[in-house]
Design an enzyme around this catalytic site. Structure first.
Site, short mmCIF file in Angstrom:
data_model
loop_
_atom_site.label_atom_id
_atom_site.label_comp_id
_atom_site.label_asym_id
_atom_site.label_seq_id
_atom_site.Cartn_x
_atom_site.Cartn_y
_atom_site.Cartn_z
N LYS A 13 0.83 -1.21 0.00
CA LYS A 13 0.00 0.00 0.00
C LYS A 13 0.87 1.26 0.00
O LYS A 13 0.66 2.17 -0.80
CB LYS A 13 -0.91 0.04 1.24
CG LYS A 13 -1.85 -1.15 1.35
CD LYS A 13 -2.74 -1.04 2.58
CE LYS A 13 -2.03 -1.13 3.91
NZ LYS A 13 -1.40 -2.44 4.19
N ARG A 88 -9.86 0.71 9.00
CA ARG A 88 -9.44 -0.66 9.24
C ARG A 88 -10.46 -1.45 10.04
O ARG A 88 -10.23 -2.61 10.35
CB ARG A 88 -8.17 -0.62 10.09
CG ARG A 88 -6.90 -0.86 9.35
CD ARG A 88 -5.82 -0.60 10.40
NE ARG A 88 -4.66 -1.38 10.21
CZ ARG A 88 -3.59 -0.94 9.55
NH1 ARG A 88 -3.59 0.22 8.96
NH2 ARG A 88 -2.53 -1.70 9.48
N ARG A 127 11.68 -5.64 4.52
CA ARG A 127 11.36 -4.22 4.36
C ARG A 127 12.31 -3.33 5.17
O ARG A 127 12.66 -3.63 6.30
CB ARG A 127 9.94 -3.94 4.82
CG ARG A 127 9.68 -2.42 4.87
CD ARG A 127 8.26 -2.05 4.94
NE ARG A 127 7.63 -2.57 6.13
CZ ARG A 127 6.32 -2.51 6.33
NH1 ARG A 127 5.53 -1.97 5.42
NH2 ARG A 127 5.82 -3.00 7.44
N ARG A 160 11.40 -1.72 10.64
CA ARG A 160 10.29 -1.35 11.52
C ARG A 160 10.18 -2.30 12.71
O ARG A 160 10.42 -3.49 12.56
CB ARG A 160 8.98 -1.37 10.73
CG ARG A 160 8.41 0.01 10.54
CD ARG A 160 7.29 0.02 9.54
NE ARG A 160 6.11 -0.72 9.99
CZ ARG A 160 4.96 -0.72 9.34
NH1 ARG A 160 4.85 -0.03 8.22
NH2 ARG A 160 3.94 -1.39 9.79
N ARG A 171 -0.27 -9.54 12.78
CA ARG A 171 -0.90 -8.48 11.99
C ARG A 171 -1.80 -9.07 10.91
O ARG A 171 -2.86 -8.52 10.60
CB ARG A 171 0.18 -7.57 11.38
CG ARG A 171 0.78 -6.64 12.43
CD ARG A 171 2.13 -6.08 12.02
NE ARG A 171 2.08 -5.34 10.79
CZ ARG A 171 3.15 -5.12 10.01
NH1 ARG A 171 4.33 -5.61 10.37
NH2 ARG A 171 3.04 -4.42 8.92
P1 AP5 Z 1 4.79 -1.61 1.84
O1 AP5 Z 1 4.44 -0.71 0.71
O2 AP5 Z 1 5.55 -1.06 2.98
O3 AP5 Z 1 3.47 -2.37 2.35
P2 AP5 Z 1 2.20 -1.83 3.13
O4 AP5 Z 1 1.01 -2.46 2.52
O5 AP5 Z 1 2.23 -0.34 3.25
O6 AP5 Z 1 2.46 -2.54 4.53
P3 AP5 Z 1 2.38 -1.97 6.01
O7 AP5 Z 1 3.14 -2.95 6.86
O8 AP5 Z 1 2.76 -0.55 6.09
O9 AP5 Z 1 0.87 -2.13 6.31
P4 AP5 Z 1 0.23 -2.27 7.66
O10 AP5 Z 1 -1.17 -2.11 7.26
O11 AP5 Z 1 0.56 -3.50 8.40
O12 AP5 Z 1 0.94 -1.14 8.56
P5 AP5 Z 1 0.54 0.36 8.93
O13 AP5 Z 1 1.76 1.17 8.89
O14 AP5 Z 1 -0.63 0.80 8.15
O15 AP5 Z 1 5.56 -2.87 1.20
C1 AP5 Z 1 6.12 -3.90 2.01
C2 AP5 Z 1 7.48 -4.33 1.46
O16 AP5 Z 1 7.30 -4.96 0.18
C3 AP5 Z 1 8.45 -3.16 1.20
O17 AP5 Z 1 9.76 -3.57 1.53
C4 AP5 Z 1 8.33 -2.89 -0.29
O18 AP5 Z 1 9.54 -2.36 -0.83
C5 AP5 Z 1 8.05 -4.30 -0.84
N1 AP5 Z 1 7.20 -4.29 -2.06
C6 AP5 Z 1 6.06 -3.58 -2.28
N2 AP5 Z 1 5.54 -3.84 -3.50
C7 AP5 Z 1 6.39 -4.78 -4.07
C8 AP5 Z 1 6.41 -5.47 -5.32
N3 AP5 Z 1 5.45 -5.29 -6.26
N4 AP5 Z 1 7.41 -6.36 -5.54
C9 AP5 Z 1 8.38 -6.57 -4.60
N5 AP5 Z 1 8.43 -5.94 -3.39
C10 AP5 Z 1 7.44 -5.05 -3.13
O19 AP5 Z 1 0.07 0.18 10.44
C11 AP5 Z 1 0.99 -0.16 11.46
C12 AP5 Z 1 0.28 -0.28 12.79
O20 AP5 Z 1 -0.28 1.00 13.16
C13 AP5 Z 1 -0.92 -1.24 12.83
O21 AP5 Z 1 -0.51 -2.57 13.06
C14 AP5 Z 1 -1.73 -0.64 13.99
O22 AP5 Z 1 -1.19 -0.98 15.23
C15 AP5 Z 1 -1.55 0.85 13.78
N6 AP5 Z 1 -2.59 1.44 12.92
C16 AP5 Z 1 -2.38 2.06 11.71
N7 AP5 Z 1 -3.55 2.47 11.17
C17 AP5 Z 1 -4.51 2.10 12.05
C18 AP5 Z 1 -5.93 2.23 12.05
N8 AP5 Z 1 -6.60 2.82 11.05
N9 AP5 Z 1 -6.61 1.73 13.11
C19 AP5 Z 1 -5.97 1.15 14.15
N10 AP5 Z 1 -4.62 0.98 14.20
C20 AP5 Z 1 -3.90 1.46 13.16
MG MG Z 2 2.41 1.02 4.85
#
Ligand code: AP5
Ligand code: MG
Ligand code: ZN
Length: 213
Positions: A13, A88, A127, A160, A171
């Protein structure tokens, strides 16, 4: 345009949103990035959410809804945005609808980024992210040109705290239980479109930009 980018942890994402929003000149609003910035600054909010984030659970709906409501009321968000990582849960989705009704209008499209679970563990364990500007890298697939140093700003590139394989599995469970039900919620409105991100991220970005233009 008001857009959501949606999908399991590690689907890509953030990676896709970074390039799509710069192509479309929209603010990229990632709740995960906002919370990590709060943790890094040591603010009251950061102290409250640090342990929850590191456990792989979700922070409370009330807290995150307030954060997003304030953010989308900022002047730079008036012309639209891409929300990443929000909503979410069903209460978050309902609160977003209510906030948008107040502002006038609704969500134009939900971009669902899809990859199988097996790929996710690989992607997240490799990552790396820039501590200063948030740019995303992967130790194998897209490393920075100098190890540990951000290509974009020279900042420190780190792993991270919630990317250990144990927390990644938690997760994925949190996503399946609390977030995946939103697929039907948006599908039933006819605004959700799926994009497979098992190929290159650049291909996915091009497909998303084409679908939105
Ligand atoms: P990346 O783009 O970083 O993936 P992502 O989908 O953004 O993954 P996240 O881990 O950020 O999502 P998440 O939903 O778990 O975490 P968030 O920060 O939102 O890509 C991942 C890796 O793959 C990278 O290394 C990238 O280079 C590689 N990649 C990407 N595309 C590729 C491709 N096509 N080919 C090869 N490699 C590729 O949330 C974190 C925490 O915050 C949550 O767990 C929760 O505790 C809290 N939180 C956040 N939002 C909320 C909410 N709305 N409500 C409650 N808690 C929340
Ligand atoms: Mg992300
Ligand atoms: Zn950087």
């Amino acid at each position: 345009m008001r857009l959501l980018i949606f999908g399991p942890p590690g689907a890509g994402k953030g990676t896709v949103a970074q390039d799509v929003t710069s192509a479309l000149s929209l603010p990229h609003i990632s709740t995960g990035d906002m919370l990590r910035a709060a943790v890094a600054s040591g603010s009251e909010l950061g102290q409250k959410v640090k342990a929850v984030m590191e456990s792989g659970a979700l922070v409370s709906d009330d807290l995150i809804i307030d954060l997003v409501r304030d953010r989308i009321a900022q002047p730079d968000a008036a012309g639209g945005w891409m929300l990443d990582g929000f909503p979410r849960t069903l209460p978050q989705a309902q609160a977003l609808d209510a906030a948008l009704t107040e502002l006038g209008g609704g969500i134009d499209k939900v971009i669902m980024i899809d990859v199988p679970d097996a790929l996710i563990v690989d992607r997240l364990s490799g990552r790396r992210v820039c501590k200063a500007c948030g740019a995303g890298y992967h130790a194998t697939f897209s490393p920075p040109s100098t190890e540990g140093v951000c290509d974009k700003c020279g900042g420190e590139v780190i792993q991270r705290a919630d990317d250990s394989s144990e927390t990644v599995l938690k997760r994925l469970g949190t996503y399946a239980d609390q977030t995946a039900p939103l697929i039907r919620f948006y599908e039933s409105r006819g605004i959700l479109e799926r994009f497979d991100n098992t190929g290159s991220a650049q291909d996915t970005v091009a497909k998303v930009v084409a679908a939105l233009s």
